[in-house]
Motif scaffolding. Structure first.
Motif, PDB file in Angstrom:
ATOM      1  N   ALA A   1       0.835  -1.200   0.000  1.00 25.58           N
ATOM      2  CA  ALA A   1       0.000   0.000   0.000  1.00 25.58           C
ATOM      3  C   ALA A   1       0.869   1.248   0.000  1.00 25.58           C
ATOM      4  CB  ALA A   1      -0.908  -0.006   1.225  1.00 25.58           C
ATOM      5  N   GLY A   2       0.430   2.272  -0.710  1.00 25.50           N
ATOM      6  CA  GLY A   2       1.185   3.515  -0.781  1.00 25.50           C
ATOM      7  C   GLY A   2       0.964   4.385   0.444  1.00 25.50           C
ATOM      8  N   THR A   3       1.688   5.483   0.493  1.00 22.97           N
ATOM      9  CA  THR A   3       1.557   6.435   1.593  1.00 22.97           C
ATOM     10  C   THR A   3       0.444   7.433   1.283  1.00 22.97           C
ATOM     11  OG1 THR A   3       3.907   6.239   2.109  1.00 22.97           O
ATOM     12  CG2 THR A   3       2.750   8.178   2.958  1.00 22.97           C
ATOM     13  N   ILE A   4      -0.483   7.580   2.206  1.00 20.34           N
ATOM     14  CA  ILE A   4      -1.603   8.497   2.030  1.00 20.34           C
ATOM     15  C   ILE A   4      -1.321   9.779   2.822  1.00 20.34           C
ATOM     16  CG2 ILE A   4      -4.065   8.867   2.389  1.00 20.34           C
ATOM     17  CD1 ILE A   4      -4.447   5.863   2.143  1.00 20.34           C
ATOM     18  N   ILE A   5      -1.349  10.907   2.134  1.00 19.03           N
ATOM     19  CA  ILE A   5      -1.130  12.212   2.768  1.00 19.03           C
ATOM     20  C   ILE A   5      -2.425  12.998   2.692  1.00 19.03           C
ATOM     21  CG2 ILE A   5       0.178  14.367   2.697  1.00 19.03           C
ATOM     22  CD1 ILE A   5       2.487  12.839   1.466  1.00 19.03           C
ATOM     23  N   GLU A   6      -3.008  13.259   3.852  1.00 16.04           N
ATOM     24  CA  GLU A   6      -4.259  14.005   3.899  1.00 16.04           C
ATOM     25  C   GLU A   6      -3.987  15.497   3.748  1.00 16.04           C
ATOM     26  OE1 GLU A   6      -6.370  13.073   7.403  1.00 16.04           O
ATOM     27  OE2 GLU A   6      -6.559  10.916   6.957  1.00 16.04           O
ATOM     28  N   ASP A   7      -4.876  16.177   3.027  1.00 14.03           N
ATOM     29  CA  ASP A   7      -4.716  17.606   2.782  1.00 14.03           C
ATOM     30  C   ASP A   7      -5.227  18.392   4.000  1.00 14.03           C
ATOM     31  OD1 ASP A   7      -4.353  20.076   1.757  1.00 14.03           O
ATOM     32  OD2 ASP A   7      -5.874  19.928   0.174  1.00 14.03           O
TER      33      ASP A   7
ATOM     34  N   HIS B   1       1.423  20.034   0.878  1.00 18.46           N
ATOM     35  CA  HIS B   1       2.472  20.219  -0.121  1.00 18.46           C
ATOM     36  C   HIS B   1       3.855  20.020   0.486  1.00 18.46           C
ATOM     37  CE1 HIS B   1       2.015  24.149   1.827  1.00 18.46           C
ATOM     38  NE2 HIS B   1       3.266  24.407   1.453  1.00 18.46           N
ATOM     39  N   GLY B   2       4.028  20.501   1.720  1.00 15.99           N
ATOM     40  CA  GLY B   2       5.316  20.323   2.387  1.00 15.99           C
ATOM     41  C   GLY B   2       5.605  18.873   2.688  1.00 15.99           C
ATOM     42  N   LYS B   3       4.559  18.122   3.074  1.00 18.35           N
ATOM     43  CA  LYS B   3       4.743  16.701   3.357  1.00 18.35           C
ATOM     44  C   LYS B   3       5.112  15.930   2.097  1.00 18.35           C
ATOM     45  CE  LYS B   3       1.412  16.783   7.181  1.00 18.35           C
ATOM     46  NZ  LYS B   3       0.123  16.245   7.701  1.00 18.35           N
ATOM     47  N   ILE B   4       4.515  16.333   0.974  1.00 17.32           N
ATOM     48  CA  ILE B   4       4.828  15.665  -0.298  1.00 17.32           C
ATOM     49  C   ILE B   4       6.267  15.944  -0.693  1.00 17.32           C
ATOM     50  CG2 ILE B   4       4.298  15.618  -2.771  1.00 17.32           C
ATOM     51  CD1 ILE B   4       1.386  16.170  -2.036  1.00 17.32           C
ATOM     52  N   VAL B   5       6.723  17.188  -0.527  1.00 21.46           N
ATOM     53  CA  VAL B   5       8.104  17.542  -0.847  1.00 21.46           C
ATOM     54  C   VAL B   5       9.058  16.750   0.025  1.00 21.46           C
ATOM     55  CG1 VAL B   5       9.824  19.386  -0.784  1.00 21.46           C
ATOM     56  CG2 VAL B   5       7.548  19.831  -1.741  1.00 21.46           C
TER      57      VAL B   5
ATOM     58  N   LEU C   1      12.923   9.982  -0.682  1.00 24.60           N
ATOM     59  CA  LEU C   1      13.168   8.976  -1.732  1.00 24.60           C
ATOM     60  C   LEU C   1      14.265   9.399  -2.703  1.00 24.60           C
ATOM     61  CD1 LEU C   1       9.482   8.009  -2.600  1.00 24.60           C
ATOM     62  CD2 LEU C   1      11.079   6.772  -1.136  1.00 24.60           C
ATOM     63  N   LYS C   2      14.807  10.593  -2.484  1.00 23.27           N
ATOM     64  CA  LYS C   2      15.887  11.145  -3.316  1.00 23.27           C
ATOM     65  C   LYS C   2      15.423  11.353  -4.759  1.00 23.27           C
ATOM     66  CE  LYS C   2      19.598   9.214  -0.495  1.00 23.27           C
ATOM     67  NZ  LYS C   2      20.823   8.370  -0.477  1.00 23.27           N
TER      68      LYS C   2
END
Length: 317
Positions: A293-299, A304-308, A314-315
């Protein structure tokens, strides 16, 4: 032989021209050159000469594969670890594009015929009948118990001899790769064994006298390549719309000739194909790992900062 010519590359809405060198008959020999060429004897196969100008007829051979229906769950033989092929076989969809392109070339030439060449167990002809219903004139089917376990090079040997049996071919078409094997090497091996020029990933083919003009698909667009006939050309899937067999075509296909031959009929030693002649062995088959399962980031306004941060970890950035 090297031929320099202008090439037009079309991609992403713009056109540029440049000059490149197209290799049409001098090819780097693949690994299959170690095969016993004396058994193929390509020099003994004489095609009819093509006069300059318009070809009065166009005889095309299309190599097609009959595969288990992808709609049915496939199964592996526990002993050989290969796909079971003891049921009904259908025409590989990737080969239908080559059949359609061959029929269009014959129509454009104003005459000629399309001949199918296939290799299948148990004298299975169901897939061939589909291509015959599309408009092909006849077929050659190679079926022999000794062919079980044949690898890509062995398949190329058999198809090359079957094409020789047909004779009088101006062009040999294949798919880029089969839907159940995905080796992608058989077309080039056939060309090497028969000492013919080879062009791959064709999206469009036209004939000018004794020359084939091919638009060869690339990641950026396409290259325009020319080669003398006869030649082996592999056709990319999806470049033409295969016709649906009509009722009349389906009925006519039942009476079209299918030449069923064995290895002995082709003069091939059974020890050079099948399990006896295969240069590859399937040692183990295991189930693919389940996708995690992938990582789920709630808005929450700061996503946006969490995604960055995640991409940085992951480099990727």
């Amino acid at each position: 032989m090297l031929r320099r010519r202008a090439v037009t590359r079309v991609a992403r809405g713009f056109t540029t021209s440049r000059t490149r060198t197209a290799r049409v008959s001098q090819r780097r020999r693949p690994e299959c050159t170690s095969a016993p060429r004396a058994q193929i004897r390509p020099r003994d196969f004489c095609y009819r000469r093509v006069a300059r100008g318009r070809i009065p007829v166009m005889n095309v051979v299309v190599c097609v594969k009959q595969i288990p229906d992808p709609a049915d769950p496939g199964s592996l033989d526990p002993e050989t670890k290969t796909l079971k092929r003891d049921g009904k076989l259908i025409l590989d969809e990737s080969d239908s594009y080559g059949v359609e392109m061959a029929l269009q070339l014959v129509d454009a030439a104003g005459g000629g015929e399309v001949t199918l060449v296939s290799m299948a167990p148990n004298n299975e002809v169901s897939g061939l009948r589909t291509a015959l219903a599309m408009g092909a004139a006849k077929a050659v089917l190679v079926s022999d118990d000794a062919l079980a376990g044949t690898d890509a090079l062995g398949t190329a040997k058999v198809l090359a001899k079957a094409i020789e049996r047909v004779g009088d071919a101006d062009l040999i078409l294949t798919a880029t790769e089969s839907s159940d094997g995905y080796t992608g090497t058989v077309p080039e091996q056939i060309a090497e064994l028969m000492s013919l020029p080879s062009v791959t990933f064709a999206k469009e083919i036209s004939i000018d006298g004794g020359t084939a003009k091919v638009q060869r698909q690339t990641e950026a667009g396409y290259d325009e390549v020319e080669c003398p006939l006869p030649a082996v050309v592999s056709v990319t899937a999806g470049v033409v719309e295969p016709r649906y067999p009509s009722f009349k075509g389906i009925m006519a296909a039942k009476s079209k000739p299918v030449d069923e031959v064995t290895l002995a009929d082709l003069g091939i030693d059974a020890g050079t194909v099948g399990w006896a002649g295969a240069r590859q062995e399937i040692i183990e088959v295991s189930a693919a790992e389940e996708r995690q399962a992938g990582t789920i980031i709630e808005d929450d306004g700061e996503s946006h900062g969490k995604i960055v941060d995640f991409l940085a970890e992951l480099k990727i950035i």
